[in-house]
Design an enzyme around this catalytic site. Structure first.
Site: not given
Ligand code: IPE
Ligand code: IPE
Ligand code: MG
Length: 245
Positions: A26, A31, A74
């Site tokens: 995550d 980033w 997602n």
């Molecule tokens: C969890 O991250 C899912 C993955 C890393 C693939 P999210 O960014 O989707 O989780 P939440 O929404 O912050 O709980």
């Molecule tokens: C994790 O990074 C990747 C996936 C969930 C696919 P995020 O896209 O959730 O990154 P943040 O949490 O928004 O920074």
């Molecule tokens: Mg995230």
């Protein structure tokens, strides 16, 4: 402390190296945002971090790794971001064939039917083509949701009951484990979440019953081997009691 699997003389420490490490990858979006870049660029960098970590864990000798790449939730993200993530999976599944020196078996944790036909086929192929590799098993959690997984297991067991092949009172915890996507993997010993959020986001709810947790503010694209070593050292300092004294 050494990263070996040898037991101490006292034999009272748990295995010092976790057998199964989970990663909630995550922080890619944040980033990128910090750098004024689109979120999709963060995912590109996150995928590079995945590639490095997989190789490093393999070198150290971790036997099982699970990487949360894309959750059932997602799909709610904007279309261009979802497409970018699917294309990254295509790229890395293709590339996986160049990394057979890792002797790593790839397992999809998730419902392959949710993907477009070509990507679905890539997942089927990589699992088949690496099934005999025994050095390490890497679970790629994509289109994965733990509640979805448990629901799926309940349906399969219910079907067996309906067909008269199983009595409800004969259902065991092991049987439930055997109907999850992780059926060929032991429970998680150490769950690592970069990005600072202190939640599971629907990842491996059944398999983390006695996992140790490690949360760090380091964002996933920045997470490197030293961060991994810090997590392992933290794990080695834990006292896992499993309900005992
Ligand atoms: C969890 O991250 C899912 C993955 C890393 C693939 P999210 O960014 O989707 O989780 P939440 O929404 O912050 O709980
Ligand atoms: C994790 O990074 C990747 C996936 C969930 C696919 P995020 O896209 O959730 O990154 P943040 O949490 O928004 O920074
Ligand atoms: Mg995230």
């Amino acid at each position: 402390m050494a990263f070996t699997k040898k037991k101490t003389d006292a034999q009272e420490l748990p295995e010092v190296l976790p057998v199964h490490v989970g990663f909630i990858m995550d922080g890619n979006g944040r980033w990128a945002k910090k750098r004024g870049m689109p979120r999709t660029y963060g995912h590109v960098q996150g995928a590079l971090a995945f590639r490095k970590l997989l190789r490093y864990a393999n070198e150290i000798g971790v036997k099982y790794m699970s990487f949360y790449a894309f959750s059932t939730e997602n799909w709610k993200r904007p279309d261009d971001e979802v497409h970018a993530l699917m294309d990254l999976m295509r790229k890395y599944l293709k590339e996986a064939y160049e990394h057979f020196d890792l002797r790593t078996r790839f397992v999809l944790l998730g419902d392959e039917d949710g993907f477009e036909a070509d990507l679905r086929q890539q997942y089927i192929d990589i699992q088949k083509d690496t099934v005999d590799f025994e050095r390490m098993t890497a679970g790629i959690a994509a289109n994965y949701g733990s509640r979805n997984e448990i629901t799926h297991a309940c349906r399969e067991l219910a079907q067996l009951v309906k067909e008269g092949k199983l009595e409800p009172e004969d259902i065991t915890e092991d049987m439930i484990s055997q109907h999850l996507y992780t059926k060929d993997m032991p429970d998680v010993d150490l769950m690592i979440r970069p990005g600072g959020e202190q939640r599971l986001s629907n990842f491996l709810l059944w398999q983390i019953a006695y996992s140790e947790f490690y949360v760090t503010d380091v964002l996933w694209p920045d997470f490197n081997r030293y961060d991994f070593l810090r997590a392992l050292l933290s794990y080695q300092g834990r006292n896992r009691r499993f309900g005992g004294v």
